[in-house]
Design an enzyme around this catalytic site. Structure first.
Site, PDB file in Angstrom:
ATOM      1  N   CYS A  49      -5.671  -7.262   4.563  1.00  0.00           N
ATOM      2  CA  CYS A  49      -6.892  -7.267   5.380  1.00  0.00           C
ATOM      3  C   CYS A  49      -7.928  -8.243   4.855  1.00  0.00           C
ATOM      4  CB  CYS A  49      -7.522  -5.879   5.414  1.00  0.00           C
ATOM      5  SG  CYS A  49      -6.352  -4.601   5.846  1.00  0.00           S
ATOM      6  N   GLY A 100      -3.842  -0.376   6.448  1.00  0.00           N
ATOM      7  CA  GLY A 100      -3.743   0.003   5.044  1.00  0.00           C
ATOM      8  C   GLY A 100      -4.170   1.433   4.759  1.00  0.00           C
ATOM      9  N   GLY A 148      -0.555  -9.048  16.929  1.00  0.00           N
ATOM     10  CA  GLY A 148      -0.267  -7.667  16.549  1.00  0.00           C
ATOM     11  C   GLY A 148       0.802  -7.594  15.482  1.00  0.00           C
ATOM     12  N   ALA A 175       0.806  -1.228   0.000  1.00  0.00           N
ATOM     13  CA  ALA A 175       0.000   0.000   0.000  1.00  0.00           C
ATOM     14  C   ALA A 175       0.840   1.281   0.000  1.00  0.00           C
ATOM     15  CB  ALA A 175      -0.944  -0.012   1.203  1.00  0.00           C
ATOM     16  N   ALA A 176       1.764   1.402   0.948  1.00  0.00           N
ATOM     17  CA  ALA A 176       2.507   2.654   1.071  1.00  0.00           C
ATOM     18  C   ALA A 176       3.431   2.868  -0.125  1.00  0.00           C
ATOM     19  CB  ALA A 176       3.305   2.658   2.375  1.00  0.00           C
ATOM     20  N   THR A 228       8.886  -0.836   3.849  1.00  0.00           N
ATOM     21  CA  THR A 228       9.133  -2.262   4.053  1.00  0.00           C
ATOM     22  C   THR A 228       8.026  -2.940   4.851  1.00  0.00           C
ATOM     23  OG1 THR A 228      10.634  -1.469   5.804  1.00  0.00           O
ATOM     24  CG2 THR A 228      11.636  -2.246   3.771  1.00  0.00           C
TER      25      THR A 228
END
Lengths: 448, 448
Positions: A45, A299, A241, A13-14, A109
């Site tokens: 997700c 995201g 997490g 995404a980034a 990353t």
């Protein structure tokens, strides 16, 4: 501008948002993306829902392919791992032995599933929910006849995995260290989530941190041991997490923040090396409410941070505006949502806070499909400033959190929100939407 | 304080909210409510769904009974019509010949269906959607075999009645003067509503104001005539909007505003006679955006205005904060929502405005049940201030209008909203919620 070579490490995404935004604003820029895995731009997700069979096809989770980016003149190199960054030379060394020069670098990353130092946690049969390969492995395990699953952790990944595995007929146990699932919720709200999980036949074991994953002679996970006992498992899911994947950045000498993620300014540039940007799950962000450093792997933020990084690199001013910590999930028909600070977090941050809980219905009480909804609203005593909100309820409950998120974002008080002009029609809400009821109760003058 | 006799004229949302709030704050006050009809506190908005059989029982639409108010020491007199107010003497004359004194008076006489001077509009068989008796009449007509309905008007009452009558198997024609249904929408959005109605088999006749309701020898409505022709009808539904029922107030000498409703200040007190308050559909309100006088007949505002009136009368400061004009309805599976100003209204109000329309999905594209949603966002050119929003889409679309309403309420710009932390999970939205996509597109720097 001279800065015409943009190198992006990480194609999710980034990274892809940064690349796409830079391309949009600077058609002449040379843009290369290195991605160690086989895919870019996939929806992590969505993995639980693919495992659960709600989403039929893996490829549906891939938003865009390298070929689609290539058509935008973005050179995406999958299966290419960045092994080292030389900040002085402005180069990145890849696993294939290549050295690539850059004028501007984006470190994207990503994150990695938290793996506390528990024996057996790296065993075969312990699955992250992170890469598409994780989803494929779990699907294979189910297809091979897995009957018992143990989910480690009661956050939203844990909840979603428990839901889908239960729906596929597995016996599901969730072990968690916290006293309740969804630990960001106030306890009274967390109890509602716990009860909903129990009602689905999920065996919830709060206050039982995993002590060991027991393996068989072949080194395959077979049981999860806590202080209370051992739970047999054909499938173990890691839902403890997500942490930042920041080793590459740290090794290169980029400053990490207190959260262990790359520390950036509001333009997503590294505080120690402004010619390098970082965005997404590997980067540190901050609370819009308290200003405190946070690490939130999601995201939505990754997309926005990537856009900011890409804009700034292209010479167009942009800044990331912080996070509230908004989250939304469901377990069965029970929707769970939160934004901002819990009561405990608000007190921790130095607020004298007031918490009000109301119950209402999602539609007019007489309209079919009206479901119970419980809303908890946390505000500052005295000023009435909204600090946080939590929702647990039936279908139609969860997305209402966005109204609270917007109100907190804008700095509204409970009283201001209570007066606002929210929509009403019987199929959609009672005359006073539950959001307004919570705001109204929170804005009543405090008694004696 | 001496002001211990509160008289309320009208026992629906505004009147009963005023009474209940005054009782809450002033236990010693003597409170009497006069209601000309048989019921108080009923949901007029639920009438279409009762007619449609979605809501099975009339009594479900009654939120509270006179007996329940009596238990709070509020004397509710149903079947009692207020015939005249003597402001000088501080008395109200009832239809039963009684004269009641008051120290404080709340006028909450409500609204009435607009009835333009069209021949036959008062005929038997022409039904408002206003009182429970209207609903009973329509149910009786359907039970008696009505096959063809003509709905006059394409606002939300018209839409809802068309939907439910069609769902009950009637042939439904909607005639409207405007070029499209839901005339507060921009035309491109109104076209979507029109198409959705057509797809349900509703015969929509835009640009055809009703010219006459033709009656049979017994004076019963049998057809609706427009300039284009005559539409046979066993049932005619009045959906031409709601006006204020302000004759009693006007006759007494209370100042009416430009909308024909009782003009009040922000504490809901009459501008000409501050010892009298007015609230709900009989009172004039104002646009939070432009400050302009408005008349909006809606239960949400009536409730809030009644509360304000009751608080102020009880000596507790309160003020009504204005309206945006938020509205929400559905026709079949198509949800329609709007808030704030349309493009035309914004221009009319002197804004240089920018309108952006985006299409997206209600959930992650790969998640089952993802439906198309179209969002139009209207903002001020230059400042980016949000002015209005419109949504048309499948299930899950409409309530998103509340995020825009909150953002407009708080004075956010499109860019500020675009950066906000809205919730995301695949069963609930794409990574960028459609709200954020619309805000983002609206905050892009305008092209040369």
């Amino acid at each position: 501008m001279g800065r015409d070579r943009l190198l992006v490490i990480g194609g999710d995404a980034a990274g892809m948002s940064a690349a796409a935004q830079a391309r949009r604003l600077r058609p002449e820029m040379r843009i290369t993306v290195l991605e160690q895995g086989p895919d870019v731009s996939f929806s992590a997700c969505g993995i639980p829902y693919w495992v659960g069979g709600v989403v039929a096809d893996r490829d549906l989770l891939i938003a865009r392919t390298p070929a689609q980016f290539a058509a935008q003149d973005i050179d995406v190199r999958t299966g290419t791992r960045a092994e080292g960054i030389d900040l002085g030379a402005g180069t990145v060394r890849t696993g294939t032995g290549e050295t690539l020069g850059y004028d501007r670098l984006v470190v994207a990353t990503g994150g990695r599933p938290a793996r506390p130092p528990v024996p057996g946690l790296d065993a075969e049969g312990v699955h992250g929910v992170h890469r598409l390969a994780d989803g494929a492995d779990m699907r294979a395990a189910i297809a091979a006849g897995a009957k018992r699953a143990v989910v480690l952790g009661g956050g939203y990944i844990g909840l979603e995995m428990a839901e889908v595995l239960r729906a596929r007929g597995l016996e599901v146990t969730v072990v968690l260290a916290d006293p309740l699932p969804m630990a960001q919720l106030d306890p009274d709200m967390g109890e509602r989530v716990c009860a909903a999980m129990g009602a689905m036949g999920i065996d919830v074991r709060p206050g039982e941190p995993v002590r060991e994953v027991e393996t068989d002679a072949d080194g395959v996970a077979r049981a999860v041991r806590t202080d209370a006992g051992a739970y047999e498992a054909d499938l173990v899911v890691l839902g403890l997490g997500m942490g930042p994947e920041a080793a590459l950045a740290a090794d290169a000498g980029l400053q990490l923040g207190s959260t262990g993620a790359v520390e950036v300014d509001r333009t997503q540039r590294s505080v120690s090396h402004p010619e390098v940007s970082a965005a997404g799950d590997c980067s540190q962000t901050w609370s819009r409410i308290t200003g405190a450093a946070m690490h939130v792997a999601l995201g939505t933020h990754a997309n926005k941070q990537g856009r900011v990084a890409g804009s700034v690199i292209a010479g167009t001013p942009a800044r990331f505006a912080g996070v509230l910590g908004t989250a939304l999930t469901k377990v069965g028909d029970t929707e769970v949502a939160l934004t901002g600070l819990s009561s405990a977090a608000a007190e921790e941050a130095g607020y004298a806070c007031r918490a009000e809980t109301i119950s209402a219905t999602t539609r007019a009480g007489y309209y079919p499909g009206a479901e119970e909804i419980t809303v908890k609203l946390i505000s500052e005593r005295g000023s009435g400033a909204l600090l946080g909100a939590q929702i647990v309820g039936g279908p139609g409950s969860g997305k209402r959190i966005d109204v609270f998120a917007t109100a907190i974002w804008a700095g509204l008080t409970a009283e201001e929100l209570a007066g606002s002009d929210l929509s009403y029609a019987p199929p959609f809400s009672p005359t006073y939407d539950p959001v307004l009821v919570a705001a109204r109760v929170s804005s009543r003058i405090e008694q004696g």
